[in-house]
Design an enzyme around this catalytic site. Sequence first.
Site, PDB file in Angstrom:
ATOM      1  N   GLN A 102       0.832  -1.193   0.000  1.00 32.85           N
ATOM      2  CA  GLN A 102       0.000   0.000   0.000  1.00 32.85           C
ATOM      3  C   GLN A 102       0.871   1.248   0.000  1.00 32.85           C
ATOM      4  O   GLN A 102       1.962   1.260   0.564  1.00 32.85           O
ATOM      5  CB  GLN A 102      -0.920  -0.007   1.225  1.00 32.85           C
ATOM      6  N   ARG A 103       0.328   2.268  -0.615  1.00 30.29           N
ATOM      7  CA  ARG A 103       1.120   3.483  -0.830  1.00 30.29           C
ATOM      8  C   ARG A 103       1.747   3.990   0.468  1.00 30.29           C
ATOM      9  O   ARG A 103       2.902   4.409   0.495  1.00 30.29           O
ATOM     10  CB  ARG A 103       0.236   4.576  -1.444  1.00 30.29           C
TER      11      ARG A 103
END
Lengths: 333, 187
Positions: free
Chosen positions: B76-77
């Site tokens: 995830q970012r």
Amino acid sequence: MAEDSEWVPESVAGFLGSPDWLIPLADFMENHCSVFDDEDENKLSYTEVHQQYKHLVERLLENYMQEVGISEQQFLRACSSFTGSKDLQAVFQPVLATDDFPMFRSLMVQKNMELQLQALHVIKERNGGLPECLTDGVDVMNELEQQEMKILQEVLQRSKQEYDLEMMALGRQEREDQASTSSSLSDAPLGNSCETHTAGDSGTRQTNTTNGSVTEAAELKIKPAQSAASGQAEALPAVRPPLSAEHTSPERPRDDCRPLADEEALQQRSEYLKQQRDKLQARKRDQTPKSPADTPPAAPEPKASAQEMSEEKKRLQKRKHLAEKLREEVIRK
Amino acid sequence: MGEVQKGLFSVIEKLKGTTEQELRIVLLGLDNAGKTTLLKQLASEDVNTITPTQGFNIKSVTCDSMKLNVWDIGGQRKIRPFWKKYLANTDLLIYVIDSADKKRFEETGLELSDLTDEENLRGVPLLIFANKQDLATASPASEIAEGLNLHTYRDREWQIQACSAVSGEGVQDGMNWISNNIVNKKK
């Protein structure tokens, strides 16, 4: 270099067993283990803690080597000489953990569990038991549910017995005399239905008032009774709450012992229910002293004092709740 | 400090008493690329109960008597900035791409080129899994390779492998490449 083998490994082993080494490590683990759980997935914060741990171990080892005056090579050679011994390998585990994340993780998880167990132990010793929030919630729920189910079954069974009895009595009564007790009947349910009516409110609303009667038993029974013998108000005497006998029986000319038996059963049942209810409540309240309501007075007093009435109301509300459940149960059947 | 660590590492291997060597493999890629599924597939575990990774997973797989320690770190970012903390001493980078997520091909390409610029990954072999080939909309591996300009990578060995982590198809081919090109060269 020959003299290395004499004292260096011994000194290293000694250091790895000394408070200078063990205490800082134990402190570190105790301070940082709380985030380590036994979930499959690792948290990012584990890596941070692992880094800090590496630095701590490095610092401790460097300090030691400086103090004792041995070189890294000597130290490493000493470490290599430990490979044979299982005991020394165990001593070496905290060092290994710097480079072996899974090992480090398992050490931390273990430490966390130890601390939790210790905490539980302390709580137990202090309080003589664990608060309910620390026992397994699922188990407690199951227990409570089981208890509840037991009560429901018991009640249903009794209710059925009484219903049968009632139906029998109904048949008998129909045969005997159709309108004998209508006036006396109205008194009792009214007195008991704490919702809106007061005793003697009306002598013409037998069915309504009995419907309003709040004991779970009554509610339960009315349903089948009504459906079975709808419109026959006089068919409902069994519904009358206990103790109403005192008022009704003198007025009743008949020698019929049926209502008394019914009342007794009802009384028993409500007492039993109340006891079970109170037990449950007591458990929920978790060891707080039992309320005076615990002592089971005979079922609802119709002509109770105002103070008692309010207490009664509370109890009746509880029962109403139970009755709701029961009704669901009955309807489902 | 570094000296101690490296020295300790060799000692540790002796202390463990294991003759087998270990490889450190880092498994990266965008979120929902299928990294954890691939990891579980490698470890022959159930791949049906996987949730988005918030932290990281580690599995050890034995390959040609060499122990592969595979680190799968969430994609995830908000987690990606943490990737670089896991790159030290890495022997192989496995990069996973969702071949059906065309909208994010550019994003995944940028992340990959950032990674290959990392000091810790200099010269580290790269295996790309073009995952989710079981989906009808998946792009073929050759197309993805072109999009990533893989042919311009001259500083390391690389390979792109089409696969489906869910079905396991193609995963073994990737492992064979690891075995032939990294494990056996290390020995």
